[in-house]
Design a protein around this motif. Sequence first.
Motif, PDB file in Angstrom:
ATOM      1  N   ALA A  67       0.831  -1.207   0.000  1.00 51.98           N
ATOM      2  CA  ALA A  67       0.000   0.000   0.000  1.00 51.98           C
ATOM      3  C   ALA A  67       0.864   1.256   0.000  1.00 51.98           C
ATOM      4  N   LEU A  68       1.971   1.231   0.743  1.00 56.31           N
ATOM      5  CA  LEU A  68       2.879   2.382   0.780  1.00 56.31           C
ATOM      6  C   LEU A  68       3.486   2.630  -0.598  1.00 56.31           C
ATOM      7  N   LEU A  69       3.934   1.576  -1.253  1.00 58.61           N
ATOM      8  CA  LEU A  69       4.524   1.720  -2.586  1.00 58.61           C
ATOM      9  C   LEU A  69       3.481   2.209  -3.590  1.00 58.61           C
ATOM     10  N   GLU A  70       2.241   1.699  -3.457  1.00 54.46           N
ATOM     11  CA  GLU A  70       1.173   2.140  -4.359  1.00 54.46           C
ATOM     12  C   GLU A  70       0.860   3.611  -4.134  1.00 54.46           C
ATOM     13  N   TYR A  71       0.822   4.031  -2.868  1.00 60.38           N
ATOM     14  CA  TYR A  71       0.547   5.434  -2.544  1.00 60.38           C
ATOM     15  C   TYR A  71       1.625   6.336  -3.137  1.00 60.38           C
ATOM     16  N   ARG A  72       2.885   5.974  -2.958  1.00 60.17           N
ATOM     17  CA  ARG A  72       3.974   6.817  -3.461  1.00 60.17           C
ATOM     18  C   ARG A  72       3.948   6.889  -4.979  1.00 60.17           C
ATOM     19  N   SER A  73       3.584   5.768  -5.635  1.00 61.72           N
ATOM     20  CA  SER A  73       3.527   5.762  -7.093  1.00 61.72           C
ATOM     21  C   SER A  73       2.331   6.554  -7.613  1.00 61.72           C
ATOM     22  N   ALA A  74       1.209   6.506  -6.879  1.00 68.94           N
ATOM     23  CA  ALA A  74      -0.019   7.157  -7.340  1.00 68.94           C
ATOM     24  C   ALA A  74      -0.045   8.650  -7.075  1.00 68.94           C
ATOM     25  N   THR A  75       0.865   9.153  -6.239  1.00 65.12           N
ATOM     26  CA  THR A  75       0.851  10.582  -5.885  1.00 65.12           C
ATOM     27  C   THR A  75       2.086  11.278  -6.450  1.00 65.12           C
ATOM     28  N   ARG A  76       2.426  10.943  -7.676  1.00 65.75           N
ATOM     29  CA  ARG A  76       3.588  11.566  -8.314  1.00 65.75           C
ATOM     30  C   ARG A  76       3.362  13.062  -8.516  1.00 65.75           C
ATOM     31  N   VAL A  77       4.438  13.784  -8.542  1.00 61.33           N
ATOM     32  CA  VAL A  77       4.411  15.218  -8.794  1.00 61.33           C
ATOM     33  C   VAL A  77       5.234  15.486 -10.052  1.00 61.33           C
ATOM     34  N   ASN A  78       4.577  16.021 -11.086  1.00 64.07           N
ATOM     35  CA  ASN A  78       5.244  16.269 -12.377  1.00 64.07           C
ATOM     36  C   ASN A  78       5.894  15.000 -12.922  1.00 64.07           C
ATOM     37  N   GLY A  79       5.205  13.881 -12.732  1.00 61.88           N
ATOM     38  CA  GLY A  79       5.692  12.618 -13.266  1.00 61.88           C
ATOM     39  C   GLY A  79       6.737  11.923 -12.422  1.00 61.88           C
ATOM     40  N   ARG A  80       7.153  12.527 -11.332  1.00 64.65           N
ATOM     41  CA  ARG A  80       8.188  11.934 -10.490  1.00 64.65           C
ATOM     42  C   ARG A  80       7.587  11.501  -9.157  1.00 64.65           C
ATOM     43  N   LYS A  81       8.091  10.378  -8.642  1.00 62.64           N
ATOM     44  CA  LYS A  81       7.626   9.929  -7.341  1.00 62.64           C
ATOM     45  C   LYS A  81       8.005  10.951  -6.266  1.00 62.64           C
ATOM     46  N   ARG A  82       7.123  11.107  -5.297  1.00 59.89           N
ATOM     47  CA  ARG A  82       7.425  12.012  -4.188  1.00 59.89           C
ATOM     48  C   ARG A  82       8.632  11.487  -3.417  1.00 59.89           C
TER      49      ARG A  82
END
Length: 277
Positions: A7-22
């Motif tokens: 879930a953590l990895l999915e959250y980080r991937s789904a909340t990208r900023v300008n195409g980059r992971k947070r």
Amino acid sequence: MRTVRAALLEYRSATRVNGRKRSWYAVADALHDGFLEDDETREADPRKALAEALRRFAAATQTPTPERLDALCRYLIDKKFLSATDMEATVPEPILVRALQDYFGLGGEAGENGPPLSATFVGSRKIGPRTELSFLTIGDEQAGTFAVTEKLYSLPVTPQSTKRDALARILSRHGGSERRYTGWMVRSRGQHCLFAREDVSRETTLDIVLSYQTDVPDRAPADMTLVKSRDFGFAPMGYSHEKMKVLTSDHDPEEGRMARIKDNIWHYTKEQDGDGA
């Protein structure tokens, strides 16, 4: 732990900023505000320490403290990437899995039969006007078995993105459904069988991995091809399974069988690794 990590990895991937992971620091900053007490750690920069703990947890090299893990679970539940059902205790080794291990003769050498499979794979197909989108997450191997989770979306429009927020918008605006299957994959002598059950309806499925393509040694396959037993089964007499089309007298049964198998083959590609980059 695997569920929270996924879930953590999915959250980080789904909340990208300008195409980059947070960055992990940004994730830690969001988690710290409202979910962790200020005195939870004595570090000079608690967010930096938390960011490193999250990075190591995502890489499966370290488990966070109970306080941080509890805060992380509450945060992911708040962001809709975890649910109360996800946090229910599960039996780590069901009787079925043990029986399969005994039947197939799995031993400690099972991991030598193929590449590591731990990753999330994405597959889609068209069923009439609808699009089915599947996220198949395979956990780490343990003596020839893998814990697996599949999230299956049925959408009335074709999604332009597989990000979680984009799919949530489609479900909200156009309708559709989301189902979750959990179970196990068994690997033996190069063969892979997946046994899973839908969390609500308890519908069961047996999936067979037909093939996979590995581009990098000792890494998860770049793509996989599967067939799922739930796509088959019996239809009302005189009708085809999916489209409910009346069968004519000149219908070729063999052609129909082959077309149906072809229509129900799933092609999956691996999502980008959830590394610390």
